[in-house]
Scaffold this motif. Structure first.
Motif, PDB file in Angstrom:
ATOM      1  N   GLY A 134       0.782  -1.224  -0.036  1.00 60.39           N
ATOM      2  CA  GLY A 134       0.048   0.079  -0.118  1.00 60.39           C
ATOM      3  C   GLY A 134       0.777   1.313   0.075  1.00 60.39           C
ATOM      4  O   GLY A 134       0.291   2.318   0.110  1.00 60.39           O
ATOM      5  N   GLU A 135       2.015   1.022   0.026  1.00 64.84           N
ATOM      6  CA  GLU A 135       2.850   2.123  -0.092  1.00 64.84           C
ATOM      7  C   GLU A 135       2.986   3.148  -1.550  1.00 64.84           C
ATOM      8  O   GLU A 135       3.121   2.430  -2.636  1.00 64.84           O
ATOM      9  CB  GLU A 135       4.437   1.955   0.146  1.00 64.84           C
ATOM     10  N   ILE A 136       2.467   4.080  -1.560  1.00 63.16           N
ATOM     11  CA  ILE A 136       2.293   4.990  -2.949  1.00 63.16           C
ATOM     12  C   ILE A 136       3.634   5.214  -3.477  1.00 63.16           C
ATOM     13  O   ILE A 136       4.633   5.679  -2.856  1.00 63.16           O
ATOM     14  CB  ILE A 136       1.699   6.371  -2.332  1.00 63.16           C
ATOM     15  N   LEU A 137       3.780   4.978  -4.674  1.00 58.03           N
ATOM     16  CA  LEU A 137       4.891   5.050  -5.531  1.00 58.03           C
ATOM     17  C   LEU A 137       4.727   6.288  -6.398  1.00 58.03           C
ATOM     18  O   LEU A 137       5.671   7.004  -7.047  1.00 58.03           O
ATOM     19  CB  LEU A 137       5.271   3.975  -6.398  1.00 58.03           C
ATOM     20  N   SER A 138       3.358   6.420  -6.772  1.00 63.16           N
ATOM     21  CA  SER A 138       3.007   7.541  -7.775  1.00 63.16           C
ATOM     22  C   SER A 138       1.647   8.166  -7.346  1.00 63.16           C
ATOM     23  O   SER A 138       0.667   7.341  -7.261  1.00 63.16           O
ATOM     24  CB  SER A 138       3.091   7.276  -9.269  1.00 63.16           C
ATOM     25  N   GLY A 139       1.480   9.543  -7.013  1.00 59.22           N
ATOM     26  CA  GLY A 139       0.080   9.770  -6.697  1.00 59.22           C
ATOM     27  C   GLY A 139       0.118  10.383  -5.338  1.00 59.22           C
ATOM     28  O   GLY A 139      -0.915  10.486  -4.602  1.00 59.22           O
ATOM     29  N   HIS A 140       1.179  10.846  -4.759  1.00 59.84           N
ATOM     30  CA  HIS A 140       1.224  11.402  -3.325  1.00 59.84           C
ATOM     31  C   HIS A 140       0.135  12.652  -3.233  1.00 59.84           C
ATOM     32  O   HIS A 140      -0.514  13.106  -2.385  1.00 59.84           O
ATOM     33  CB  HIS A 140       2.502  11.685  -3.056  1.00 59.84           C
ATOM     34  N   GLN A 141       0.522  13.462  -4.238  1.00 58.66           N
ATOM     35  CA  GLN A 141      -0.240  14.648  -4.317  1.00 58.66           C
ATOM     36  C   GLN A 141      -1.900  14.372  -4.366  1.00 58.66           C
ATOM     37  O   GLN A 141      -2.637  15.249  -3.615  1.00 58.66           O
ATOM     38  CB  GLN A 141       0.081  15.668  -5.070  1.00 58.66           C
ATOM     39  N   ARG A 142      -2.350  13.566  -5.460  1.00 57.54           N
ATOM     40  CA  ARG A 142      -3.427  13.345  -5.277  1.00 57.54           C
ATOM     41  C   ARG A 142      -4.201  12.772  -4.218  1.00 57.54           C
ATOM     42  O   ARG A 142      -5.459  13.090  -4.018  1.00 57.54           O
ATOM     43  CB  ARG A 142      -3.816  12.559  -6.782  1.00 57.54           C
ATOM     44  N   HIS A 143      -3.595  11.871  -3.415  1.00 59.47           N
ATOM     45  CA  HIS A 143      -3.812  11.314  -2.193  1.00 59.47           C
ATOM     46  C   HIS A 143      -4.070  12.289  -1.390  1.00 59.47           C
ATOM     47  O   HIS A 143      -5.237  12.527  -0.692  1.00 59.47           O
ATOM     48  CB  HIS A 143      -2.849  10.404  -1.934  1.00 59.47           C
TER      49      HIS A 143
END
Length: 506
Positions: A47-56
């Motif tokens: 579940g660690e985000i690799l792409s999409g931190h800002q969208r999250h």
């Protein structure tokens, strides 16, 4: 696999190198409100985000409870960090010369509010809010016909790199099959002769806003702070970069006009000239694969190598062998062995930070006496194909076909690339930068820019500066990080060795 997942099931990574400012987060919120999710977020199985931190982050503050997630295969922390960097560059339809600065300028010129005003707000309950879940499989040949003449080699290279990591994502197209985002992905699919590719379709009215949001909206990188250790241990010389001859740093003083491949050190006349110029007791600092070390030993030169990142099997750093080389190096210098020449050849291109490069020079200067010369060479700004390409210089198509490199802005002349193996920084030097690097520790520094290399010959020590900075240089270089999270751990041994050599208490 692509799933609609609760935001509580995913978490941001602690090492994401992007910095978000409030204004651009507001723009991203506008994008989600008007366009929904055209592309998924990417996360590993934990579940660690690799792409999409800002969208999250924006979804959480908007009260959105779910997001479309595509899961990647398990990978090491170093590989996750590398993929994180690549995602931050690889999903935009960029050319190599595009930077966060000029993208921000282009975004400012786009009339986002006018484009957004034409579109109704979407709700999480709307089917087309998560439209990437409902992509269509479309003929690649059909899409190629609709997009001829629009290819961007650099975007294709980034797509190739992401596909190599097992990452796939759809194209975003208008109803006439014109690609709004993903032209590089289409180009790569066509070259690989894939029959079909997934497409998310948008309306013509959405195209302008979609283009701005997917191709121009970028956050600033903070790689140099977030990824310090990664960039340091990824500086190792790659397995493909093997030599069969001496590098430029070892020959420019005896054959200044020759390329490395044209200088035969095994020719008796050349060997005599080399030894007359450089002597027979040298240091090879940053010895890489030990190629030059072994070549020079074969003609009777006593070489003391130092290589903190010795490459082992499977193109991975062999820490045990690296530490063993470092210990032999320290043992030699503790015995007070006099060196006729010190060589730093190509190393300073791979060291990612100016302060680190200064420490290397300090350590080498401390090994010199009044008769020792230090010779250094590194790729120059004027001769760097990679740097010229990221600065937008054309006419280099033969190299552009494979490059997936881009510029970083924490220092002039810095690029990052090599994502297929391990992300690696390259620093390209101007003559004045090279001079400044050595002048702190030597009173005489002669610098030239020739054969695409900047070269320095240094002599006459500034002992006060060396002694002032030496302890910190030792504490840095002999405790370098390794990919497994450990460190070299030789600081005490190094302090004793240098103290004994110099007759001081460090």
């Amino acid at each position: 696999m692509l799933r609609l997942v609760s935001l509580t099931k995913i978490k941001p990574s602690t090492y994401n190198p992007r910095k978000a400012d409030p204004q651009r987060l507001d723009i991203l919120e506008l994008s989600i409100r008007k366009l929904g999710f055209l592309l998924p977020l990417f996360a590993d199985k934990s579940g660690e985000i690799l792409s999409g931190h800002q969208r999250h982050h924006v979804c959480e503050r908007m009260g959105i409870s779910q997001a479309p997630i595509k899961y990647t295969e398990p990978m090491s922390l170093a590989d996750r960090k590398g993929l994180n960097i690549a995602f931050n560059r690889g999903t935009n339809d960029l050319d190599m010369a595009d930077t966060p600065v000029n993208m921000t300028e282009a975004l400012a010129r786009a009339n986002l509010q006018e484009a957004a005003a034409k579109l109704p707000d979407k709700k999480e309950s709307d089917k087309d809010f998560f439209r990437c879940l409902y992509s269509k499989s479309v003929s690649v040949d059909r899409l190629v016909d609709a997009n001829r003449g629009r290819w961007v080699n650099y975007a294709r290279n980034m797509a190739r790199m992401l596909y190599g990591k097992g990452v796939t994502m759809p194209l975003v197209c208008t109803p006439d099959d014109k690609v709004v985002n993903g032209i590089g992905r289409l180009q790569y699919a066509a070259e690989k002769k894939w029959p079909r590719i997934e497409v998310v379709y948008i309306s013509y009215e959405e195209a302008d806003l979609c283009h701005a949001m997917l191709n121009l909206l970028s956050m600033d990188f903070d790689i140099h702070n977030r990824y310090e250790d990664l960039l340091r241990f990824n500086s190792f010389r790659r397995a493909r970069r093997t030599r069969t001859e001496l590098g430029q740093g070892f020959i420019f003083a005896v054959a200044p006009a020759l390329r490395s491949r044209h200088f035969d050190i095994h020719d008796p006349k050349s060997a005599r000239l080399w030894k007359k110029t450089h002597g027979t007791a040298i240091v090879d600092f940053g010895a890489g694969h030990l190629t030059e070390t072994e070549i020079l030993r074969s003609i009777g030169v006593n070489v003391t190598p130092f290589e903190p990142y010795r490459l082992g099997e499977n193109s991975e750093i062999n820490k045990e062998e690296s530490v063993a080389i470092a210990r032999l190096f320290l043992d030699t210098i503790s015995k007070g062995k006099r060196f006729t020449s010190i060589f730093i050849s190509s190393v300073l291109n791979s060291v990612p930070f100016e302060e680190d490069r200064k420490k290397i020079v300090c350590l080498c200067a401390a090994l010199c006496d009044e008769k020792t010369h230090l010779y250094a060479a590194a790729s120059s700004v004027t001769g760097s194909t990679s740097l010229r390409m990221v600065q937008g210089v054309g006419g280099l198509a033969e190299r552009q076909t494979t490059y997936a490199t881009f510029a970083l802005d924490y220092e002039e002349g810095i690029t990052i690339g090599d994502f297929q193996e391990k992300p690696k920084v390259q620093k390209y030097h101007t003559p004045s930068e090279f001079y400044d690097l050595f002048k702190h520790y030597f009173k005489t520094v002669n610098v030239q820019d020739r054969n695409n290399n900047v070269r320095a010959v240094c002599k006459t020590l500034n002992r006060g500066a060396i002694m002032r900075d030496l302890r910190k240089a030792i504490e840095f270089e002999f405790d370098l990080p390794y990919p497994d999270g450990s460190r070299m751990g030789l600081v005490d041994e190094a302090l004793r060795a240098y103290s004994k050599r110099l007759g001081v208490d460090l």
